[in-house]
Every structure is written in C-alpha cells, then in structure tokens.
Design a protein around this motif. Structure first.
Motif: not given
Length: 514
Positions: A286-306
């Motif tokens: 669902n869209v909540g899972d998608l936002l969680d995935m975006i936040e996870r990748i952004r936090n791990v990498t420190g780079k813009p995620t889309g």
C-alpha cells in the motif's frame, strides 16, 4: 615443332579439362539442389505445423523469409518519412544528425502534418529573446532535506537501461557520453557495473522489483548492500521502479542467454537462467509501505530517493498524497519519474506494450496539477520519459511542468541503433543490446561517446531555440500558454485551455509566463 604450337595445345587441353570439371561441379550442384528440393517438398507436405508450407511445399518457405526481411526493407524503401512506428525516419534522422554534429537544417518546407490531431505548435512571440538576453538553464535542487542533495547539470538525461539488456560497449559509451555532456545516467534495474562507474558520470541507481544488486538471497532489500552502493560518490539518487512504459504491471525480463557470469554476479542472481522480476515489490502492499520504503532508502543512503511509474489507475496517487499530508511533506518522494505507456526499450508482451497504461500526454499534466493542488509541487521534482527524442518533445514536457526529461531510445539512436527490433533476441546488428562479441565489435565506445554528448548538446540547444522563439530567457520558463495542440477539427487550443492549472492561491510560479 614450334614451341608456340606446343603451348597452345597444352593451353587448350587445360582449358578443356577445366570446363569439364566446372560442368561436372555444376551438374553435381544441380543434382544436390534438386535432391534438397525433393527433401524439402516431402518434409513440407507431411509436416502439420505450418498450413502454408503444407499446401505450398518449398515455395511456402519464402513467406517466412520475406516476412523477416520486410522489417528491414520497410523503413528504407516503403515507409514515408513520417509513417513508421515506433519512430519514423524524420525523428531518427534528426537524432543521427545531432549525434554526428552535422547540419540539422532542412529545406523546402516541413514534412510534418501540422494539422494532424495532437500536433503541438509552439507560439513564437512579437519580441523573441536576443542572444544577450538569454540565460543558462538554472540547476534545480533535488532532495534538499537529505544529507547529500543533488543538483543535476542538465535538464535532459539518460533514462534507465540495465547492464544485461545493454552490452558492455553500449554502457561504456553512454557512461562516457554522459560525463562529457554533464548529464546523469540511470543504471536501470540491473545494478551498477564497473562500466557505469569508470567514466565518473553522475548515476541514478534504479531499484526494481527484484532489488538487483542490493538484495539478499531471498530477494529482499539488504541495507548493508545498499550502503555499499551508496558509498560510490557518483551515485547521486535512488529510484524505486514501480512500473515502466514497456510493460506496466509486469517485472523486468532478461533471457537466460543474456545472464552471463558477470551479469549474474552484479545482479546477485543465478547464471544462465531467465531473470524474471516480480510484477511488483513484494514488500510494498500500500502507499504507506511505499513511503516507508522511500524513507528507509533515504535514511540508509543519505541521498534523494524517488519513484518511477506509468500512470494507470489514479486512485493510488491520490491516496499517496493523502498519506503524505498525514505524515508531513518531508515524507514525500524527492522526485517522481513519470513514464509513458509508449515507452519501450525492454522486452515485453505485446498485450502490455500496446494496450496498458496512459500516455505522457495525459498523465504528465494530471500529476503536475495534483502536486500543485496538494502543495507538493516545490517539494517533489517531476521527471518524464517516453519517446522524448526530439527537441519539440522535451519543450512540450517543460511547458506541461516537467523539471527534467529522460530518454532511452533517443540515446540508443545516438549509439547507432537502426530500429532493427532485435532488442530482445541477443542479435542486435549494432552491438547495443547483444552479448555476442562479434556483433559488439562494431560499437566503439570512444567514438559513440562523442555522439552521445553531441546528441545531448544539440537537443538542449534546439530546446533553447524554441524557448527563445517563445520569448523566454531559458527553457524552464516555458509554460502551457506557450504552445497549442491541434484538435479533431484541425483548429488548435492552447495547452493552458486544454489542461488548466488548478486554482491554488500563491502558485503563480507555474502559471505565469512572459
């Protein structure tokens, strides 16, 4: 006896013997040919798979030969300059000339059917921009809230094409060309290879549904591998691919013949087996899972995620914006890449290639308007792809509100693609989409890199020509009131009339134009 007579006699004997041998070989060849025809006749007459061959033995075989060569002959001998699909000769010819950096002017009038429904006409103004009034296209910042925000060097970049789908020389040429042109290159979902990295160009790392290159053995996202990839400074952003234009609703397809030991090692998969990605990310329901995935990748990498998607059903994007409103604008993706249903570098079932998803003409203005409505337009950068190969395509997208355009097939043409339609068969005659070393030999990365850079530079230059003709100082100032679209009756309406901006107070940046 006269010596000349002896030589003449021997010469006649030699000539006679040679003629006899040639005649014998000719008769033998005729006999073998006749025998082969008889064998084919018997085989064709008794096989049950092909009706034409069964009813017309031997002769029926020519049907399949002509069907095959017809793909190649049509574009050179039968199709008009503006007739062929997916790209006509006029579109391809412009790319070839731009890539070779030769004269791009034409004479004796346009061959484009300007009164055809859907044609875009840009509106030249009373006072076009002078050279000393022109400005460089400003760099737009992506992901200002991340530890490593990205400010791209160009508005026109290389779209996602995986190593595996592309050959080593093709990846090298694109990478080197991107470095020369100061544009980014999207890795596609196949992971990052040494050939992407060796030129030093900016890279966007695409994470597909199989998580190639950043996956654990079970196929889930691996944070340790994600950090490893993000450690490469030239990887500037991460893109979560939800769907792509060639096959909306289906994962990537890489035939076993293309899964070499090196590709298997980079993707973290089994060598010599078909590589079929899941239809969606199994861990995003669902869209909540998608936002969680975006936040996870952004936090791990420190780079813009889309995210990248082909718009079909619109409800999920409405739900996504609603969920962002609950969590706060900082939870939104840093960018959205909108692909068109007529994208197509990947191998795909015809049912999906032809009939699923919305075109960019419809989806781009809808998404831009939605972001404006929800107050997210400044937060989320918009990238668009799908047949963006000529200056008019890119200028139209900028009018509609895109921040960046990306192209895959345009850059393939710059590499020398002849639209042979062999991308999925490992038989590409130009060495771009094959792992056959003999076919790859024709693609020299150093030469093609120059063509990639020239294509980029000339396209951006001609987009600037259109912008200056419309009276603005640089391409990102183009708005919907700067172009018209031809309707069914042959008359045209401004893009602003056909796709009006939503009435949101304070959003003048996207409405005003000179």
């Amino acid at each position: 006896m006269d010596i000349n007579a002896i030589f003449s006699h021997e010469y006649v004997q030699f000539l006679t013997l040679s003629m006899q041998i040639l005649a014998s070989l000719f008769i033998l060849a005729l006999g073998c040919g006749a025998l082969w025809v008889v064998i084919m006749y018997v085989v064709d007459k008794n096989q049950t798979s092909h009706t034409v061959r069964r009813n017309y033995p031997v002769i029926g075989r020519f049907r399949y030969f002509f069907e095959h060569v017809g793909e190649f002959f049509r574009q050179y001998f039968f199709a008009g300059d503006r007739e062929e699909m997916p790209f006509n000769r006029a579109q391809r010819a412009w790319v070839y000339r731009a890539a070779k950096n030769v004269d791009r002017t034409v004479a004796f009038g346009s061959s484009k059917p300007v009164k055809e429904r859907g044609s875009i006409l840009f509106l030249n103004c009373f006072s076009p921009t002078l050279d000393d009034e022109a400005r460089e296209t400003p760099c737009v910042l992506i992901g200002p809230g991340t530890r490593s925000p990205y400010r791209p060097g160009s508005l026109f970049n290389i779209s996602g094409m995986s190593f595996g789908a592309l050959s080593i020389p093709a990846v090298r040429a694109l990478s080197q060309g991107a470095a020369k042109a100061s544009c980014w290159m999207n890795t596609g979902e196949g992971g990052v290879s040494p050939y992407h990295l060796e030129s030093g160009c900016d890279l966007i790392y695409q994470i597909g549904t199989a998580k190639y290159g950043v996956r654990c053995p079970e196929g889930k996202l691996d944070d340790a591998r994600l950090k490893e990839v993000a450690a490469h400074e030239q990887i500037r952003m991460f893109e979560i691919k939800l769907s792509q234009g060639a096959k909306p609703g289906k994962g990537g397809i890489l035939p076993a013949a293309k899964v070499t030991p090196e590709i298997a090692r980079i993707r973290l998969i089994q060598e010599g087996e078909d590589s079929i990605s899941p239809n969606r990310h199994p861990d995003i329901d669902n869209v909540g899972d998608l936002l969680d995935m975006i936040e996870r990748i952004r936090n791990v990498t420190g780079k813009p995620t889309g995210i990248k998607f082909v718009l079909g059903s619109q409800q999920w994007l409405l739900d996504l914006c609603a969920e962002i409103a609950k969590r706060g604008a900082q939870s939104a993706p840093d960018f959205m890449t909108i692909d068109s249903c007529d994208g197509g570098t990947g191998a795909a079932p015809m049912a999906l290639m032809d009939d699923v998803g919305l075109s960019l003409r419809e989806s781009l203005p809808w998404v831009v308007n939605l972001l404006i409505e929800r107050g997210l337009r400044e937060r989320v950068r918009v990238i668009c792809s799908g047949k963006m190969i000529n200056p008019s395509d890119v200028a139209w997208a900028l009018c509609m509100g895109a921040d960046f355009c990306v192209s895959a097939r345009g850059y393939m043409f710059a590499l020398g693609c002849i639209q042979a339609l062999q991308c999925n068969k490992n038989t590409c005659p130009t060495g771009i989409t094959t792992h056959n070393r003999r076919l790859q030999r024709g693609l020299v990365p150093e030469d093609k890199a120059r063509r990639v850079a020239s294509y980029h530079d000339n396209l951006v230059h001609d987009v600037e020509l259109i912008a200056h003709s419309c009276g603005v100082a640089e391409p990102r100032q183009l708005r919907r009131n700067h172009a018209r679209e031809v309707l069914d009756n042959g008359r045209s309406e401004t893009l602003l009339s056909l796709y009006p901006y939503p009435p949101v107070p304070g959003e003048t940046r996207f409405i005003a134009g000179k």
